[in-house]
Enzyme design. Structure first.
Site, PDB file in Angstrom:
ATOM      1  N   THR A  32       4.324   3.458   9.437  1.00 57.42           N
ATOM      2  CA  THR A  32       3.706   4.712   9.857  1.00 57.42           C
ATOM      3  C   THR A  32       3.524   5.650   8.677  1.00 57.42           C
ATOM      4  OG1 THR A  32       4.672   4.554  12.076  1.00 57.42           O
ATOM      5  CG2 THR A  32       3.970   6.729  11.348  1.00 57.42           C
ATOM      6  N   GLY A  70       2.804   0.327  15.786  1.00 59.59           N
ATOM      7  CA  GLY A  70       3.100   0.208  17.211  1.00 59.59           C
ATOM      8  C   GLY A  70       3.255  -1.233  17.644  1.00 59.59           C
ATOM      9  N   ASP A  91      -0.333  11.014  12.419  1.00 51.53           N
ATOM     10  CA  ASP A  91      -1.754  10.970  12.783  1.00 51.53           C
ATOM     11  C   ASP A  91      -2.423  12.317  12.581  1.00 51.53           C
ATOM     12  OD1 ASP A  91      -1.631   8.307  13.424  1.00 51.53           O
ATOM     13  OD2 ASP A  91      -1.598   8.611  15.601  1.00 51.53           O
TER      14      ASP A  91
END
Length: 218
Positions: A32, A70, A91
């Site tokens: 991430t 994910g 994000d």
């Protein structure tokens, strides 16, 4: 919405690479953060300079690979509330870098004063609204409601602006990018309104249920 239809394809494409990363000791949270750093770096090193042929495919590849975290979390049973929080936060940073970089490009490179002002203004509106869409969903979930509706998910917004960027890179007039920003802003605004309406309906239903004899207020 593109995001909903693309999840199955992303899972098929990235499950094996994600599992290979897991065997190498890479965690979902590492992916991430790394994906966000790369996306922000790609955005600020291409878009403000007007490298509109390079930016869309580069960002598309990075944003597609962003789904690996994910997939990796689900495949290895390492899903967590913190992971979801981190993913959503990263994000927002990536989106801000993309739209902020377009604002910088417009301010520096557009000679037409009216078009420059319009494009910069639309970019600012997009920065606000693309953050408001996921915030509305997160805030709804914090009060026990569900706000997953809307005409424009993150994927939809990024595809719209990516197509507009590429079109200008291929020779389309600069106002095409302004139109893309306007479309993203409008779709995001509609999505926010849709989520407000849905959450209001759910909140009123909860209040009525809580006011009924024997009911419990959520």
């Amino acid at each position: 919405m593109l995001g909903q239809h693309g999840r199955g394809l992303s899972t098929a494409l990235f499950t094996r690479p994600a599992l290979a990363l897991a065997r190498a000791g890479v965690t979902p949270n590492m992916l991430t953060v790394a994906g966000t750093v790369l996306t922000v770096g790609a955005a600020v090193s291409t878009l403000p300079q007007g490298r509109f042929l390079l930016a869309p495919p580069l960002l598309a590849a990075l944003l597609a690979a962003d789904s690996c975290d994910g997939i990796l979390a689900r495949a290895t049973g390492r899903t967590s509330q913190f992971g979801a929080f981190l993913d959503s936060t990263m994000d927002r940073l990536a989106d801000g870098a993309i739209f902020g970089s377009l604002i910088v490009w417009a301010a520096l490179h557009l000679a037409d004063g009216a078009l420059r002002t319009t494009t910069v203004s639309l970019g600012v509106v997009c920065v606000v609204l693309v953050a408001a869409v996921p915030y509305a969903r997160a805030r709804a979930e914090s009060i026990g409601a569900t706000a997953s509706v809307g005409i424009a998910e993150r994927t939809d917004r990024l595809v719209i602006i990516g197509v507009a960027i590429l079109a200008v890179g291929l020779g389309a007039p600069a106002w095409v990018l302004s139109a893309g920003l306007a479309l993203v802003a409008a779709a995001s605004a509609v999505t926010v309104i849709q989520r407000i309406v849905v959450v209001r309906s759910q909140a009123l239903a909860q209040e009525r249920a809580g006011a009924m004899p024997g009911g419990e207020r959520a």
